[in-house]
Design a protein around this motif. Structure first.
Motif, mmCIF file in Angstrom:
data_model
loop_
_atom_site.group_PDB
_atom_site.id
_atom_site.type_symbol
_atom_site.label_atom_id
_atom_site.label_comp_id
_atom_site.label_asym_id
_atom_site.label_seq_id
_atom_site.Cartn_x
_atom_site.Cartn_y
_atom_site.Cartn_z
ATOM 1 N N ALA A 124 0.839 -1.202 0.000
ATOM 2 C CA ALA A 124 0.000 0.000 0.000
ATOM 3 C C ALA A 124 0.876 1.254 0.000
ATOM 4 N N ALA A 125 1.979 1.221 0.753
ATOM 5 C CA ALA A 125 2.866 2.388 0.799
ATOM 6 C C ALA A 125 3.411 2.700 -0.592
ATOM 7 N N VAL A 126 3.723 1.653 -1.361
ATOM 8 C CA VAL A 126 4.208 1.855 -2.732
ATOM 9 C C VAL A 126 3.108 2.499 -3.575
ATOM 10 N N LEU A 127 1.890 1.966 -3.479
ATOM 11 C CA LEU A 127 0.763 2.537 -4.240
ATOM 12 C C LEU A 127 0.545 4.007 -3.880
ATOM 13 N N PHE A 128 0.602 4.314 -2.578
ATOM 14 C CA PHE A 128 0.411 5.701 -2.141
ATOM 15 C C PHE A 128 1.495 6.606 -2.730
ATOM 16 N N ARG A 129 2.735 6.128 -2.690
ATOM 17 C CA ARG A 129 3.843 6.959 -3.180
ATOM 18 C C ARG A 129 3.735 7.202 -4.673
ATOM 19 N N ASP A 130 3.273 6.163 -5.410
ATOM 20 C CA ASP A 130 3.179 6.272 -6.866
ATOM 21 C C ASP A 130 1.946 7.041 -7.318
ATOM 22 N N SER A 131 0.957 7.186 -6.431
ATOM 23 C CA SER A 131 -0.304 7.805 -6.856
ATOM 24 C C SER A 131 -0.137 9.312 -6.947
ATOM 25 N N ASP A 132 -0.989 9.940 -7.744
ATOM 26 C CA ASP A 132 -0.918 11.400 -7.826
ATOM 27 C C ASP A 132 -2.227 12.027 -7.339
ATOM 28 N N PHE A 133 -2.822 11.419 -6.343
ATOM 29 C CA PHE A 133 -4.007 12.019 -5.719
ATOM 30 C C PHE A 133 -3.605 13.298 -4.995
ATOM 31 N N PRO A 134 -4.542 14.236 -4.906
ATOM 32 C CA PRO A 134 -4.202 15.523 -4.297
ATOM 33 C C PRO A 134 -4.188 15.471 -2.773
ATOM 34 N N PHE A 135 -3.320 14.608 -2.234
ATOM 35 C CA PHE A 135 -3.060 14.660 -0.792
ATOM 36 C C PHE A 135 -1.568 14.456 -0.585
ATOM 37 N N ASP A 136 -1.135 14.701 0.625
ATOM 38 C CA ASP A 136 0.289 14.670 0.937
ATOM 39 C C ASP A 136 0.566 13.416 1.759
ATOM 40 N N PHE A 137 1.109 12.374 1.096
ATOM 41 C CA PHE A 137 1.333 11.104 1.780
ATOM 42 C C PHE A 137 2.595 11.178 2.632
ATOM 43 N N ARG A 138 2.435 10.896 3.921
ATOM 44 C CA ARG A 138 3.548 11.023 4.857
ATOM 45 C C ARG A 138 4.162 9.685 5.275
ATOM 46 N N GLY A 139 3.795 8.615 4.574
ATOM 47 C CA GLY A 139 4.387 7.314 4.886
ATOM 48 C C GLY A 139 3.743 6.648 6.088
ATOM 49 N N PHE A 140 4.525 5.799 6.753
ATOM 50 C CA PHE A 140 3.999 5.058 7.899
ATOM 51 C C PHE A 140 3.920 5.944 9.142
ATOM 52 N N VAL A 141 2.873 5.758 9.910
ATOM 53 C CA VAL A 141 2.732 6.415 11.210
ATOM 54 C C VAL A 141 2.375 5.336 12.231
ATOM 55 N N GLU A 142 2.563 5.644 13.524
ATOM 56 C CA GLU A 142 2.334 4.639 14.566
ATOM 57 C C GLU A 142 1.074 4.952 15.378
ATOM 58 N N GLY A 143 0.725 4.013 16.248
ATOM 59 C CA GLY A 143 -0.522 4.122 17.008
ATOM 60 C C GLY A 143 -0.637 5.396 17.834
ATOM 61 N N ASP A 144 0.478 5.859 18.414
ATOM 62 C CA ASP A 144 0.376 7.062 19.251
ATOM 63 C C ASP A 144 0.346 8.346 18.422
ATOM 64 N N ASP A 145 0.545 8.220 17.105
ATOM 65 C CA ASP A 145 0.398 9.392 16.242
ATOM 66 C C ASP A 145 -1.064 9.833 16.148
ATOM 67 N N VAL A 146 -1.996 8.925 16.431
ATOM 68 C CA VAL A 146 -3.415 9.304 16.372
ATOM 69 C C VAL A 146 -3.693 10.387 17.417
ATOM 70 N N GLY A 147 -3.332 10.130 18.665
ATOM 71 C CA GLY A 147 -3.534 11.133 19.714
ATOM 72 C C GLY A 147 -2.728 12.403 19.461
ATOM 73 N N ALA A 148 -1.554 12.249 18.863
ATOM 74 C CA ALA A 148 -0.700 13.409 18.585
ATOM 75 C C ALA A 148 -1.228 14.226 17.406
ATOM 76 N N GLY A 149 -2.002 13.579 16.523
ATOM 77 C CA GLY A 149 -2.535 14.286 15.358
ATOM 78 C C GLY A 149 -1.478 14.576 14.305
ATOM 79 N N THR A 150 -0.542 13.639 14.141
ATOM 80 C CA THR A 150 0.573 13.811 13.199
ATOM 81 C C THR A 150 0.115 14.060 11.760
ATOM 82 N N VAL A 151 -0.960 13.387 11.350
ATOM 83 C CA VAL A 151 -1.518 13.604 10.000
ATOM 84 C C VAL A 151 -3.026 13.852 10.109
ATOM 85 N N ASP A 152 -3.622 14.313 8.987
ATOM 86 C CA ASP A 152 -5.067 14.585 8.977
ATOM 87 C C ASP A 152 -5.897 13.320 8.804
ATOM 88 N N VAL A 153 -5.307 12.322 8.100
ATOM 89 C CA VAL A 153 -6.050 11.092 7.799
ATOM 90 C C VAL A 153 -5.194 9.882 8.150
#
Lengths: 344, 344
Positions: free
Chosen positions: B197-226
């Protein structure tokens, strides 16, 4: 009970060797039966030990300049880290010089080295990372927390056996209750692996009380003593829980800070916050155990402090005292025997 | 902007139809453009509406005595529930009588009926359940929260597209950041599906900013929007987060209760607790959206109250206003076109 010798990887963790030595000094006060075998750079460890003469009196330092760094791949750590503080500490458990090892270093490397050096207990295919979580009823164990990304039904059953032995040993629970984490409690819920695992759990005659499927919020509620899950989901759940505690703590801090009046109230509430912290502080729950290995290996959070590291040492001492691996081996022996009888 | 008609399944949820009608009355005050099409038992709904004359003036009740119960299997609900309040409410979206539907009923049945009746948006293979979570930075979206137990890499990519459109529509974020939840941030971490999936995300040209892998505690931190995750893990994480909020709240209550002195402090701290509750209260985040369907379907927690249900209605209104499905369709159209050009 005689002395317990704990091997310490002094060079693992963000603030090593300071937290390791200071943590050992704290743990030494709590566990007078503990002696330490400390692996790492003598030039750094020596001055720290000088500050803790009581710890120094019960410690031996084995000097090595090599150590595993936090971003080493496990396979590289194994090949290049034969003289690393981590590998030497694990070796001391294999050789019977220490009864357990504690490291705050690279998790993947610690797991790979432990597996290769100590091997698995008979009847166990894969190790699992297990830790205690705070719940509304007290504490429960959860595993696997990240050693196995993909698990089959039989792995999950073995995690149940390991987790049950863990809470028996650490919390003194005679017949632990065990639940399989799933997206619903009904039998039709979930994918093939958890459904197959539920059948294995129901058919097994291990000495625990299988309660079927449980859900994510059952962890905080403490519905069962042992929560079983694959390592991918378990790791993400554990970190989501940690992130939520951080978020809530931050919200709480801001709520009490946001006006002058409540700043005063915040000061008055200091005792209440102390009581709260004593229950929710992640440092209290520091120290995850690698279960299923032929030796006791405890992993501390890399970013913990002296107090947190002392608690990871505490987990290892408790498991040595209560004979964790004897309990696991006994139950598996009985299982293999009964399995043999069924087949005959 | 003209009126928005919201279809309500009045008979879904633990305390239906009370929470549905009272929740609609609350939402009506906040959204003067809202009118309601209410499906359910007229003999129960009528007296409740009599208490809310303003709501009554903008509501039409469609009487049916049938409803889907909480423990019906989805397949049975579909076959036997053709005249159920849930099915009729979904039909009204398909027929263009309402722009969205809100139900606090059986999740599996609501998903199955919505999929069958409304169908998927072109380019989307499977729907995903998406909701907002509180974070240290504000709010982030997380999906899938339980619609898909097993997902392939392409499903995860589509969830990214859906989630990005969702936060664009609901939070007004122009170029959302998207992260794939995994057991570590390094590329070598995780199983095959997230790596692919990470490869597909990197290769895609959808209008969002893919930040790669994030971890479980990033949810509470709000590291990304999605935050993108399979439905099995996402459901367990979300419920683990909910359970942790309950646990922390209980610990907090006990810490302030446990002595006479701090009871008084607790009274003084009431305003601080109010501010805290306004941020952590799960009712504020009530209302999960079924994304990827050719129609807007919002699922409320079954055990919510009037205030919680009014917020689920709020989510549906916001998405209609901001043209959620138009945003998704536009982005997918562009994607299919660009994909075609690449192949040519």
């Amino acid at each position: 009970m005689g002395n317990i010798t704990i091997a310490l990887d002094a060079m693992g963790g963000d603030r090593a060797p300071d937290i390791v030595i200071n943590g050992a000094a704290l743990a030494g006060k709590r566990y007078p039966e503990a002696t330490f075998l400390i692996f790492g750079d003598q030039t750094k460890i020596g001055p720290l030990l000088d500050e803790h003469p009581k710890l120094q009196a019960v410690s031996n330092v084995v000097h090595t300049e090599e150590f595993v760094s936090g971003d080493d791949k496990p396979s590289i750590a194994i090949r290049q880290g034969r003289k690393s503080s981590m590998q030497l500490a694990i070796n001391s458990v294999k050789d019977g010089e220490a009864q357990c090892v504690v490291s705050a270093g690279n998790t993947g490397a610690l797991m790979a080295m432990s597996k290769l050096t100590l091997r698995m207990l008979p009847g166990i295919d894969r190790p699992a990372i297990c830790a205690l979580c705070p719940t509304q009823k007290g504490q429960s164990a959860m595993l696997d927390l990240g050693a196995n990304i993909e698990c089959n039904a039989n792995n999950l059953l073995q995690f149940g056996v390991l987790g049950a032995a863990y809470v028996k040993s650490l919390l003194g629970i005679k017949i632990p209750t065990v639940g399989l984490l799933n997206v619903g409690e009904e039998e039709i819920k979930g994918g093939d692996v958890v459904k197959q695992a539920a059948v294995l759990f129901r058919d097994s005659d291990f000495p625990f009380d299988f309660r079927g499927f449980v859900e994510g919020d059952d962890v905080g509620a403490g519905t069962v003593d042992v929560f079983v899950i694959d390592g991918f989901t378990g790791n993400l759940m554990l970190k989501a829980i940690e992130g939520t505690v951080q978020l809530y703590t931050e919200y709480l801090r801001e709520a009490f800070k946001s006006s002058g009046g409540s700043k005063l109230v915040g000061l008055l509430a200091r005792n209440a916050f102390k009581r709260l912290k004593a229950r929710i502080d992640p440092r209290i729950y520091n120290g995850a155990t690698f279960l299923g290995l032929n030796g006791i290996v405890v992993k501390s959070h890399g970013s913990t402090d002296d107090f947190g590291f002392s608690n990871a040492i505490g987990v290892s001492v408790d498991m040595v005292k209560n004979g964790l691996n004897d309990i696991i081996t006994e139950e598996l022996d009985g299982y293999v025997e009964r399995k043999g009888q069924k087949t005959n």
